[in-house]
Scaffold this active site. Structure first.
Site, PDB file in Angstrom:
ATOM      1  N   TYR A  98      44.578  43.685  33.486  1.00  0.00           N
ATOM      2  CA  TYR A  98      43.361  43.419  34.281  1.00  0.00           C
ATOM      3  C   TYR A  98      42.708  44.730  34.724  1.00  0.00           C
ATOM      4  CZ  TYR A  98      40.513  42.684  38.440  1.00  0.00           C
ATOM      5  OH  TYR A  98      39.485  42.746  39.367  1.00  0.00           O
TER       6      TYR A  98
ATOM      7  N   GLY B 264      30.875  32.621  41.641  1.00  0.00           N
ATOM      8  CA  GLY B 264      32.257  32.895  42.063  1.00  0.00           C
ATOM      9  C   GLY B 264      32.323  33.273  43.535  1.00  0.00           C
ATOM     10  N   TYR B 265      33.503  33.650  43.957  1.00  0.00           N
ATOM     11  CA  TYR B 265      33.761  33.948  45.378  1.00  0.00           C
ATOM     12  C   TYR B 265      32.854  35.072  45.905  1.00  0.00           C
ATOM     13  CZ  TYR B 265      36.577  36.029  49.240  1.00  0.00           C
ATOM     14  OH  TYR B 265      37.022  36.574  50.418  1.00  0.00           O
TER      15      TYR B 265
ATOM     16  N   ARG C 167      57.161  42.118  43.611  1.00  0.00           N
ATOM     17  CA  ARG C 167      56.954  41.409  42.355  1.00  0.00           C
ATOM     18  C   ARG C 167      56.657  42.432  41.262  1.00  0.00           C
ATOM     19  NH1 ARG C 167      51.987  38.517  44.768  1.00  0.00           N
ATOM     20  NH2 ARG C 167      51.809  40.719  45.233  1.00  0.00           N
TER      21      ARG C 167
ATOM     22  N   ASP D 228      26.240  32.188  35.034  1.00  0.00           N
ATOM     23  CA  ASP D 228      27.677  31.968  35.234  1.00  0.00           C
ATOM     24  C   ASP D 228      28.141  30.848  34.315  1.00  0.00           C
ATOM     25  OD1 ASP D 228      30.295  31.171  36.475  1.00  0.00           O
ATOM     26  OD2 ASP D 228      29.679  32.590  38.027  1.00  0.00           O
TER      27      ASP D 228
ATOM     28  N   ARG E 169      47.024  47.993  52.245  1.00  0.00           N
ATOM     29  CA  ARG E 169      45.779  47.629  51.584  1.00  0.00           C
ATOM     30  C   ARG E 169      44.618  47.924  52.519  1.00  0.00           C
ATOM     31  NH1 ARG E 169      49.241  47.261  48.381  1.00  0.00           N
ATOM     32  NH2 ARG E 169      49.842  45.556  46.993  1.00  0.00           N
TER      33      ARG E 169
ATOM     34  N   ASP F  34      27.448  31.913  29.116  1.00  0.00           N
ATOM     35  CA  ASP F  34      28.325  33.072  29.002  1.00  0.00           C
ATOM     36  C   ASP F  34      27.518  34.372  29.045  1.00  0.00           C
ATOM     37  OD1 ASP F  34      31.401  33.209  27.841  1.00  0.00           O
ATOM     38  OD2 ASP F  34      30.203  35.030  27.544  1.00  0.00           O
TER      39      ASP F  34
ATOM     40  N   LYS G 125      38.987  46.720  33.748  1.00  0.00           N
ATOM     41  CA  LYS G 125      37.991  47.289  34.673  1.00  0.00           C
ATOM     42  C   LYS G 125      37.725  48.749  34.320  1.00  0.00           C
ATOM     43  CE  LYS G 125      36.902  43.841  36.912  1.00  0.00           C
ATOM     44  NZ  LYS G 125      35.553  43.380  37.162  1.00  0.00           N
TER      45      LYS G 125
ATOM     46  N   SER H 120      37.181  47.939  40.751  1.00  0.00           N
ATOM     47  CA  SER H 120      38.315  47.571  41.597  1.00  0.00           C
ATOM     48  C   SER H 120      39.138  48.784  42.001  1.00  0.00           C
ATOM     49  CB  SER H 120      39.191  46.606  40.790  1.00  0.00           C
ATOM     50  OG  SER H 120      40.450  46.485  41.381  1.00  0.00           O
TER      51      SER H 120
END
Ligand SMILES: NC(=O)c1ccc[n+]([C@@H]2O[C@H](COP(=O)([O-])OP(=O)(O)OC[C@H]3O[C@@H](n4cnc5c(N)ncnc54)[C@H](O)[C@@H]3O)[C@@H](O)[C@H]2O)c1
Length: 333
Positions: A141, A10-11, A287, A31, A221, A50, A145, A117
């Protein structure tokens, strides 16, 4: 050191693998490619599967008995999707992490570094948060975490396992060597949207939420360059034992941010400066689920890991733009 990297396609995980390799370590990537990219694993040790696949983890452990720690990046990460599909998010993130931690223990992998996070934190006066600041995860989400952290802490209390939960603030940019970067073509985060407007893929940039109690009303942020974040993982791997020894615990949370609050309007201004043109933009209401935001007290990361973010938002913006120009040649679809 050999390091199991779950989510290493991933990123952030792939960037951390580059930093580990540059520092002379050996990542072993696990991954499923649910959102990660096979291109990011080229030339690297890679197992597709997985994190909850016990048989696969047994094979990895048998083939790499010298793995000294695991970094757990693997998760689904899109907040609105977690609101519409909580079952999927709790299953993929929480239930599978439970199995993963359990299987790590079974194979003697007792050091875990977990990708947590800043979305766990409650609003804080002045917006700066330490690891002890009150939590208030406000989306499914963020709650996954929170649960993944809680399970890990309970495991370290009950079993012979130690863990560092690294709470990332807002990663931006790409590997400065452009080996990897954000793989999503139309990212939902703020810098991704600015790049999309610059490239003409989006008509205008919406500054969502302009009545927050920040210095200019837009959300605040802590944007941290993904390469700085990757280097923090190298430090975490290398100073894992010392960091926990210094605290006298088996589990610790560590903020990974620059320690500077940047508002959305300031980010847009910095983007326009780096890009060299102004963008079409409009102010809009917040939002659902938006928060004013926070930035990190990054003192613990400095004290325990000897890590500080060194790259400013300008470099993050520049590397995001450079990546957007090569992305399609690295990831062809
Ligand atoms: N990107 C952010 O803004 C941000 C901020 C804070 C924390 N994080 C955390 O950092 C971690 C990495 O985020 P990212 O931005 O690189 O996301 P990403 O989607 O690019 O990477 C996640 C990787 O995990 C893999 N994966 C997901 N579920 C899996 C499973 N069950 N088994 C095996 N592989 C699986 C995906 O294929 C992908 O390669 C995540 O845990 C995320 O919650 C990200």
């Amino acid at each position: 050191m050999k390091v199991l990297v779950a989510g290493g396609a991933g990123y952030i995980g792939s960037t951390a693998c580059s930093a580990l390799l540059d520092a002379g370590h050996t990542p072993v990537i696990l991954d499923s490619l649910v959102t990660g990219r096979a291109e990011f694993t080229r030339g690297r040790i890679f197992y597709q599967g997985d994190i909850a696949d016990g048989a696969l983890l047994a094979r990895i452990a048998a083939e790499h008995p010298d793995i000294s720690c695991a970094i757990h990046f693997a998760a689904l990460i899109v907040v609105p999707n977690s609101v519409s599909d909580p079952y999927g998010y709790y299953r993929e993130n929480v239930a599978k992490s439970l199995e993963f931690y359990h299987n790590l223990l079974a194979h003697g992998i007792r050091r875990v570094i977990f990708s947590s996070s800043a979305s766990l934190y409650d609003d804080a006066p002045g917006f700066k948060v330490t690891e002890e600041s009150p939590l208030n995860p406000r989306s499914p989400y963020a709650r996954t975490k929170y649960m993944m952290e809680t399970i890990l802490r309970d495991f370290t209390a009950a079993y012979d396992m130690r863990a560092l939960a690294l709470r990332y603030f807002n990663p931006i940019g790409a590997d400065p060597a452009l080996r990897t970067g954000p793989q999503i073509k139309e990212p939902s985060h703020v810098l991704g949207k600015l790049v999309s407007v610059a490239e003409g893929a989006l008509d205008e940039f919406l500054i969502t939420g302009t009545d927050w109690p920040t210095r200019d009303g837009s959300g605040i942020r802590d944007y941290v360059h993904v390469w700085d974040l990757a280097l923090a993982h190298v430090k975490a791997v290398e100073s894992f034992d010392d960091a926990l020894l210094a605290l006298g615990t088996d589990y610790a949370t560590i903020n990974l941010g620059c320690g500077n609050g940047v508002t959305v309007k300031e980010l847009v201004y910095a983007f326009e400066k780096v890009y060299g043109k102004t963008l079409k933009k409009r102010e809009a209401p917040p939002r659902d689920g938006d928060v004013a935001g926070s930035y990190a007290d990054a003192g613990r990361a400095a004290a325990l890991l000897g890590w500080r973010a060194e790259r400013g938002i300008e470099q993050g913006i520049e590397d995001a733009l450079r990546w957007s120009r090569v992305r399609d040649s690295i990831i062809p679809d």
